[in-house]
Design a protein around this motif. Structure first.
Motif, PDB file in Angstrom:
ATOM      1  N   LEU A  38       0.820  -1.219   0.000  1.00 33.06           N
ATOM      2  CA  LEU A  38       0.000   0.000   0.000  1.00 33.06           C
ATOM      3  C   LEU A  38       0.850   1.263   0.000  1.00 33.06           C
ATOM      4  CD1 LEU A  38      -3.005  -0.525   2.421  1.00 33.06           C
ATOM      5  CD2 LEU A  38      -3.048  -0.099  -0.041  1.00 33.06           C
ATOM      6  N   CYS A  39       1.996   1.170   0.669  1.00 35.30           N
ATOM      7  CA  CYS A  39       2.828   2.361   0.838  1.00 35.30           C
ATOM      8  C   CYS A  39       4.174   2.179   0.153  1.00 35.30           C
ATOM      9  CB  CYS A  39       3.002   2.631   2.327  1.00 35.30           C
ATOM     10  SG  CYS A  39       3.900   4.106   2.767  1.00 35.30           S
ATOM     11  N   GLY A  40       4.542   0.916  -0.137  1.00 37.60           N
ATOM     12  CA  GLY A  40       5.838   0.645  -0.745  1.00 37.60           C
ATOM     13  C   GLY A  40       6.950   0.450   0.265  1.00 37.60           C
ATOM     14  N   ASP A  41       6.593   0.310   1.529  1.00 38.19           N
ATOM     15  CA  ASP A  41       7.618   0.117   2.568  1.00 38.19           C
ATOM     16  C   ASP A  41       8.192  -1.289   2.494  1.00 38.19           C
ATOM     17  OD1 ASP A  41       6.689   2.599   3.706  1.00 38.19           O
ATOM     18  OD2 ASP A  41       5.087   1.476   4.692  1.00 38.19           O
ATOM     19  N   ARG A  42       9.515  -1.363   2.605  1.00 35.36           N
ATOM     20  CA  ARG A  42      10.182  -2.666   2.683  1.00 35.36           C
ATOM     21  C   ARG A  42      11.107  -2.666   3.883  1.00 35.36           C
ATOM     22  NH1 ARG A  42       9.791  -6.105  -1.422  1.00 35.36           N
ATOM     23  NH2 ARG A  42       8.927  -5.323  -3.380  1.00 35.36           N
ATOM     24  N   GLY A  63      11.442   3.098   3.423  1.00 36.09           N
ATOM     25  CA  GLY A  63      10.004   3.325   3.434  1.00 36.09           C
ATOM     26  C   GLY A  63       9.690   4.669   4.059  1.00 36.09           C
ATOM     27  N   CYS A  64       8.428   4.863   4.373  1.00 46.07           N
ATOM     28  CA  CYS A  64       7.995   6.141   4.928  1.00 46.07           C
ATOM     29  C   CYS A  64       8.516   6.305   6.361  1.00 46.07           C
ATOM     30  CB  CYS A  64       6.476   6.228   4.893  1.00 46.07           C
ATOM     31  SG  CYS A  64       5.677   5.072   6.012  1.00 46.07           S
ATOM     32  N   ALA A  65       8.395   7.509   6.868  1.00 45.59           N
ATOM     33  CA  ALA A  65       8.906   7.805   8.212  1.00 45.59           C
ATOM     34  C   ALA A  65       8.260   6.925   9.271  1.00 45.59           C
ATOM     35  CB  ALA A  65       8.666   9.278   8.555  1.00 45.59           C
TER      36      ALA A  65
HETATM   37 ZN    ZN Z   1       4.484   3.549   4.933  1.00 47.81          ZN
END
Ligand code: ZN
Length: 151
Positions: A38-42, A63-65
């Motif tokens: 959903l966010c692309g976090d790995r 990934g995101c913060a």
């Molecule tokens: Zn994320």
């Protein structure tokens, strides 16, 4: 409350920018990859488990913060815990970020550290960012090797 919110935001940004334990620990014997499409976090979580106890924790990824801060905070609280304690903590953490009934937090120190992430309960899309590293940790602790996704 707004002061608290600002403080929480600062902690998340700080851990997001300068993640703690962002490396593979020496003697690492368990690892698992997590992916949040959903966010692309790995994130890859590394553990050194000895006699049922997590002696060291590290991670890598991008990934995101929120996802990075969550992995960083998780790595700080898990060191020294047993695998059973870590999985119980994951359940409590997941319940709290999902805004389900307030789980019983008996280890105040862990609560202090992890509570900064509870704000994501207002943003359902972000819950998966906050729990990604925990899912990977749980898979690694159980010796699973396939990638876990938040879907
Ligand atoms: Zn994320």
């Amino acid at each position: 409350m707004s002061d608290l919110r600002e403080l929480y935001q600062e902690v998340i940004l700080d851990h997001g920018k300068k993640p703690r334990n962002f490396s593979k620990p020496v003697g690492c014997n368990r690892e698992a990859n997590g992916y949040n499409p959903l966010c692309g976090d790995r994130v890859t979580v590394y553990l050194r488990v000895n006699d049922g106890r997590i002696e060291d924790v590290g991670f890598s990824g991008a990934g995101c913060a929120i996802s990075m801060a969550s992995a960083s905070l998780m790595s700080e609280v898990l060191k020294g815990k047993t695998v059973a304690e870590a999985s119980a903590l994951f359940e409590r953490f997941r319940g709290s970020v999902m805004g389900k009934e307030e789980a019983a937090w008996d280890e105040a120190e862990d609560l202090d550290k992890l509570a900064v992430l509870f704000g994501v309960r207002e943003f359902p899309m972000r819950v998966k960012c906050a729990t990604l590293a925990w899912h990977a940790m749980a898979a690694a602790a159980q010796g699973k090797t396939e990638e876990v996704t938040t879907e």
